[in-house]
Design a protein around this motif. Structure first.
Motif, PDB file in Angstrom:
ATOM      1  N   THR A  68       0.879  -1.277   0.073  1.00  0.00           N
ATOM      2  CA  THR A  68       0.047   0.019   0.017  1.00  0.00           C
ATOM      3  C   THR A  68       1.074   1.203   0.036  1.00  0.00           C
ATOM      4  OG1 THR A  68      -1.721  -1.158   1.235  1.00  0.00           O
ATOM      5  CG2 THR A  68      -1.984   1.272   1.202  1.00  0.00           C
ATOM      6  N   ILE A  69       0.636   2.116  -0.987  1.00  0.00           N
ATOM      7  CA  ILE A  69       1.554   3.451  -1.086  1.00  0.00           C
ATOM      8  C   ILE A  69       0.567   4.413  -0.301  1.00  0.00           C
ATOM      9  CG2 ILE A  69       0.879   3.958  -3.565  1.00  0.00           C
ATOM     10  CD1 ILE A  69       3.497   5.101  -3.968  1.00  0.00           C
ATOM     11  N   SER A  70       1.165   5.382   0.381  1.00  0.00           N
ATOM     12  CA  SER A  70       0.452   6.696   0.613  1.00  0.00           C
ATOM     13  C   SER A  70       1.257   7.578   1.012  1.00  0.00           C
ATOM     14  CB  SER A  70      -0.092   6.060   2.238  1.00  0.00           C
ATOM     15  OG  SER A  70       1.047   5.945   3.186  1.00  0.00           O
ATOM     16  N   ARG A  71       0.765   8.943   1.089  1.00  0.00           N
ATOM     17  CA  ARG A  71       1.266  10.225   1.091  1.00  0.00           C
ATOM     18  C   ARG A  71       0.923  11.059   2.055  1.00  0.00           C
ATOM     19  NH1 ARG A  71       1.418  12.591  -4.674  1.00  0.00           N
ATOM     20  NH2 ARG A  71       2.611  14.356  -3.554  1.00  0.00           N
ATOM     21  N   ASP A  72       1.746  11.945   2.759  1.00  0.00           N
ATOM     22  CA  ASP A  72       1.433  12.815   3.744  1.00  0.00           C
ATOM     23  C   ASP A  72       1.906  14.208   3.223  1.00  0.00           C
ATOM     24  OD1 ASP A  72       1.133  14.543   5.895  1.00  0.00           O
ATOM     25  OD2 ASP A  72       1.379  13.071   7.233  1.00  0.00           O
ATOM     26  N   ASN A  73       1.059  15.097   2.546  1.00  0.00           N
ATOM     27  CA  ASN A  73       1.590  16.161   1.830  1.00  0.00           C
ATOM     28  C   ASN A  73       2.201  17.323   2.694  1.00  0.00           C
ATOM     29  OD1 ASN A  73       1.128  15.231  -0.885  1.00  0.00           O
ATOM     30  ND2 ASN A  73      -0.967  16.216  -0.676  1.00  0.00           N
ATOM     31  N   ALA A  74       1.539  17.108   4.133  1.00  0.00           N
ATOM     32  CA  ALA A  74       2.156  17.910   5.147  1.00  0.00           C
ATOM     33  C   ALA A  74       3.369  17.653   5.783  1.00  0.00           C
ATOM     34  CB  ALA A  74       0.868  18.082   6.512  1.00  0.00           C
ATOM     35  N   LYS A  75       3.862  16.449   5.543  1.00  0.00           N
ATOM     36  CA  LYS A  75       5.265  16.008   5.930  1.00  0.00           C
ATOM     37  C   LYS A  75       6.024  15.795   4.951  1.00  0.00           C
ATOM     38  CE  LYS A  75       3.408  13.787  10.082  1.00  0.00           C
ATOM     39  NZ  LYS A  75       3.559  12.446  10.862  1.00  0.00           N
ATOM     40  N   ASN A  76       5.447  15.995   3.502  1.00  0.00           N
ATOM     41  CA  ASN A  76       6.378  15.769   2.546  1.00  0.00           C
ATOM     42  C   ASN A  76       6.982  14.204   2.461  1.00  0.00           C
ATOM     43  OD1 ASN A  76       5.892  18.303   1.686  1.00  0.00           O
ATOM     44  ND2 ASN A  76       7.983  18.992   1.609  1.00  0.00           N
ATOM     45  N   THR A  77       6.273  13.401   2.669  1.00  0.00           N
ATOM     46  CA  THR A  77       6.643  11.930   2.823  1.00  0.00           C
ATOM     47  C   THR A  77       5.631  11.045   1.995  1.00  0.00           C
ATOM     48  OG1 THR A  77       5.346  11.396   4.842  1.00  0.00           O
ATOM     49  CG2 THR A  77       7.651  12.026   4.929  1.00  0.00           C
ATOM     50  N   VAL A  78       6.235  10.061   1.639  1.00  0.00           N
ATOM     51  CA  VAL A  78       5.426   8.896   0.786  1.00  0.00           C
ATOM     52  C   VAL A  78       5.961   7.705   1.428  1.00  0.00           C
ATOM     53  CG1 VAL A  78       7.158   9.029  -1.082  1.00  0.00           C
ATOM     54  CG2 VAL A  78       4.740   7.926  -1.284  1.00  0.00           C
ATOM     55  N   ASP A  79       4.913   6.715   1.740  1.00  0.00           N
ATOM     56  CA  ASP A  79       5.385   5.474   2.459  1.00  0.00           C
ATOM     57  C   ASP A  79       5.085   4.389   1.425  1.00  0.00           C
ATOM     58  OD1 ASP A  79       4.694   6.634   5.876  1.00  0.00           O
ATOM     59  OD2 ASP A  79       6.349   6.824   4.745  1.00  0.00           O
ATOM     60  N   LEU A  80       5.508   3.096   1.870  1.00  0.00           N
ATOM     61  CA  LEU A  80       5.159   1.830   1.138  1.00  0.00           C
ATOM     62  C   LEU A  80       4.825   0.700   2.210  1.00  0.00           C
ATOM     63  CD1 LEU A  80       4.636   0.570  -1.538  1.00  0.00           C
ATOM     64  CD2 LEU A  80       6.857  -0.066  -1.489  1.00  0.00           C
ATOM     65  N   GLN A  81       3.972   0.596   2.749  1.00  0.00           N
ATOM     66  CA  GLN A  81       3.640  -0.451   3.489  1.00  0.00           C
ATOM     67  C   GLN A  81       3.584  -1.881   2.708  1.00  0.00           C
ATOM     68  OE1 GLN A  81       3.469  -0.545   6.985  1.00  0.00           O
ATOM     69  NE2 GLN A  81       3.395  -2.809   6.659  1.00  0.00           N
ATOM     70  N   MET A  82       4.702  -2.752   3.113  1.00  0.00           N
ATOM     71  CA  MET A  82       4.616  -4.166   2.479  1.00  0.00           C
ATOM     72  C   MET A  82       4.371  -5.067   3.354  1.00  0.00           C
ATOM     73  SD  MET A  82       8.205  -3.211   0.296  1.00  0.00           S
ATOM     74  CE  MET A  82       9.185  -3.241   1.974  1.00  0.00           C
ATOM     75  N   ASN A  83       3.206  -5.783   3.214  1.00  0.00           N
ATOM     76  CA  ASN A  83       2.966  -7.185   3.805  1.00  0.00           C
ATOM     77  C   ASN A  83       3.260  -8.204   2.956  1.00  0.00           C
ATOM     78  OD1 ASN A  83       2.201  -5.308   5.706  1.00  0.00           O
ATOM     79  ND2 ASN A  83      -0.159  -5.060   5.000  1.00  0.00           N
ATOM     80  N   SER A  84       2.954  -9.434   3.796  1.00  0.00           N
ATOM     81  CA  SER A  84       3.175 -10.935   3.084  1.00  0.00           C
ATOM     82  C   SER A  84       4.358 -10.823   1.979  1.00  0.00           C
ATOM     83  CB  SER A  84       1.927 -11.101   2.265  1.00  0.00           C
ATOM     84  OG  SER A  84       0.514 -11.023   3.124  1.00  0.00           O
ATOM     85  N   LEU A  85       5.561 -10.276   2.407  1.00  0.00           N
ATOM     86  CA  LEU A  85       6.674 -10.084   1.762  1.00  0.00           C
ATOM     87  C   LEU A  85       7.108 -11.575   1.210  1.00  0.00           C
ATOM     88  CD1 LEU A  85       8.541  -7.392   3.574  1.00  0.00           C
ATOM     89  CD2 LEU A  85       7.945  -7.650   1.151  1.00  0.00           C
ATOM     90  N   LYS A  86       7.357 -11.680  -0.183  1.00  0.00           N
ATOM     91  CA  LYS A  86       8.254 -12.687  -0.651  1.00  0.00           C
ATOM     92  C   LYS A  86       9.563 -12.566  -1.144  1.00  0.00           C
ATOM     93  CE  LYS A  86       3.594 -13.558  -2.959  1.00  0.00           C
ATOM     94  NZ  LYS A  86       3.000 -13.470  -4.359  1.00  0.00           N
ATOM     95  N   PRO A  87      10.390 -13.847  -1.217  1.00  0.00           N
ATOM     96  CA  PRO A  87      11.737 -13.611  -1.579  1.00  0.00           C
ATOM     97  C   PRO A  87      11.904 -12.799  -2.825  1.00  0.00           C
ATOM     98  CG  PRO A  87      11.335 -15.964  -0.595  1.00  0.00           C
ATOM     99  CD  PRO A  87      10.022 -15.240  -0.898  1.00  0.00           C
ATOM    100  N   GLU A  88      10.818 -13.144  -3.530  1.00  0.00           N
ATOM    101  CA  GLU A  88      10.946 -12.276  -5.163  1.00  0.00           C
ATOM    102  C   GLU A  88      10.799 -10.826  -5.084  1.00  0.00           C
ATOM    103  OE1 GLU A  88       9.149 -14.863  -4.357  1.00  0.00           O
ATOM    104  OE2 GLU A  88       7.037 -14.823  -5.382  1.00  0.00           O
ATOM    105  N   ASP A  89      10.377 -10.294  -3.826  1.00  0.00           N
ATOM    106  CA  ASP A  89      10.475  -8.696  -3.568  1.00  0.00           C
ATOM    107  C   ASP A  89      11.865  -8.276  -3.103  1.00  0.00           C
ATOM    108  OD1 ASP A  89       7.215  -9.358  -1.790  1.00  0.00           O
ATOM    109  OD2 ASP A  89       7.618  -8.680  -3.555  1.00  0.00           O
ATOM    110  N   THR A  90      12.849  -9.172  -3.020  1.00  0.00           N
ATOM    111  CA  THR A  90      14.145  -8.701  -2.702  1.00  0.00           C
ATOM    112  C   THR A  90      14.402  -7.811  -3.751  1.00  0.00           C
ATOM    113  OG1 THR A  90      14.511 -10.654  -1.195  1.00  0.00           O
ATOM    114  CG2 THR A  90      16.438  -9.372  -2.294  1.00  0.00           C
ATOM    115  N   ALA A  91      14.977  -6.593  -3.440  1.00  0.00           N
ATOM    116  CA  ALA A  91      15.534  -5.757  -4.416  1.00  0.00           C
ATOM    117  C   ALA A  91      16.060  -4.215  -3.824  1.00  0.00           C
ATOM    118  CB  ALA A  91      14.469  -5.340  -5.381  1.00  0.00           C
ATOM    119  N   LEU A  92      16.518  -3.451  -4.461  1.00  0.00           N
ATOM    120  CA  LEU A  92      16.714  -2.076  -3.826  1.00  0.00           C
ATOM    121  C   LEU A  92      15.640  -1.315  -4.467  1.00  0.00           C
ATOM    122  CD1 LEU A  92      19.152  -0.671  -2.658  1.00  0.00           C
ATOM    123  CD2 LEU A  92      20.208   0.081  -4.855  1.00  0.00           C
ATOM    124  N   TYR A  93      15.193  -0.680  -3.521  1.00  0.00           N
ATOM    125  CA  TYR A  93      13.899   0.250  -3.786  1.00  0.00           C
ATOM    126  C   TYR A  93      14.372   1.541  -3.653  1.00  0.00           C
ATOM    127  CZ  TYR A  93      10.867  -3.836  -2.862  1.00  0.00           C
ATOM    128  OH  TYR A  93      10.279  -4.944  -3.007  1.00  0.00           O
TER     129      TYR A  93
END
Length: 118
Positions: A68-93
């Motif tokens: 799930t991607i989300s943003r907070d314009n007041a804080k100038n941040t964008v987050d990525l919540q990653m659940n149920s991670l799999k080995p194939e998610d391994t990477a440089l983000y």
């Protein structure tokens, strides 16, 4: 000077969760589409998720229902919540900020490593 700084990567077991965060400076954050990309060894960089300035989201098929991607314009941040991670998610983000005015402007963070392994 534009800066995008990622944090939150690390080592997690399969099935686990991580939350990535990207802090932006030097841009009018609310006007930018913000995205997360990833690049695994030997592979091309690929889009993971994007959120527009209006809040519309889009996800790669491989992460739909798990990330799930989300943003907070007041804080100038964008987050990525990653659940149920799999080995194939391994990477440089990487965090990305994009705006199209007279041309496309792309800004990138330095990347944060996510490793999913038992």
């Amino acid at each position: 000077q534009v800066q995008l700084v990622e944090s939150g990567g690390g080592l997690v077991q399969p099935g686990g969760s991580l939350r990535l965060s990207c802090a932006a400076s030097g841009i009018i954050f609310s006007r930018y589409a913000m995205g997360w990309y990833r690049q695994a060894p030997g592979k091309q960089r690929e889009l993971v998720a994007v959120i527009t300035s209006g809040g519309t989201t889009n996800y790669a098929d491989s992460v739909k229902g798990r990330f799930t991607i989300s943003r907070d314009n007041a804080k100038n941040t964008v987050d990525l919540q990653m659940n149920s991670l799999k080995p194939e998610d391994t990477a440089l983000y990487y965090c990305n900020g994009r705006i199209i005015i007279d041309k496309k402007y792309d800004y990138w963070g330095q990347g944060t490593q996510v490793t999913v392994s038992s």
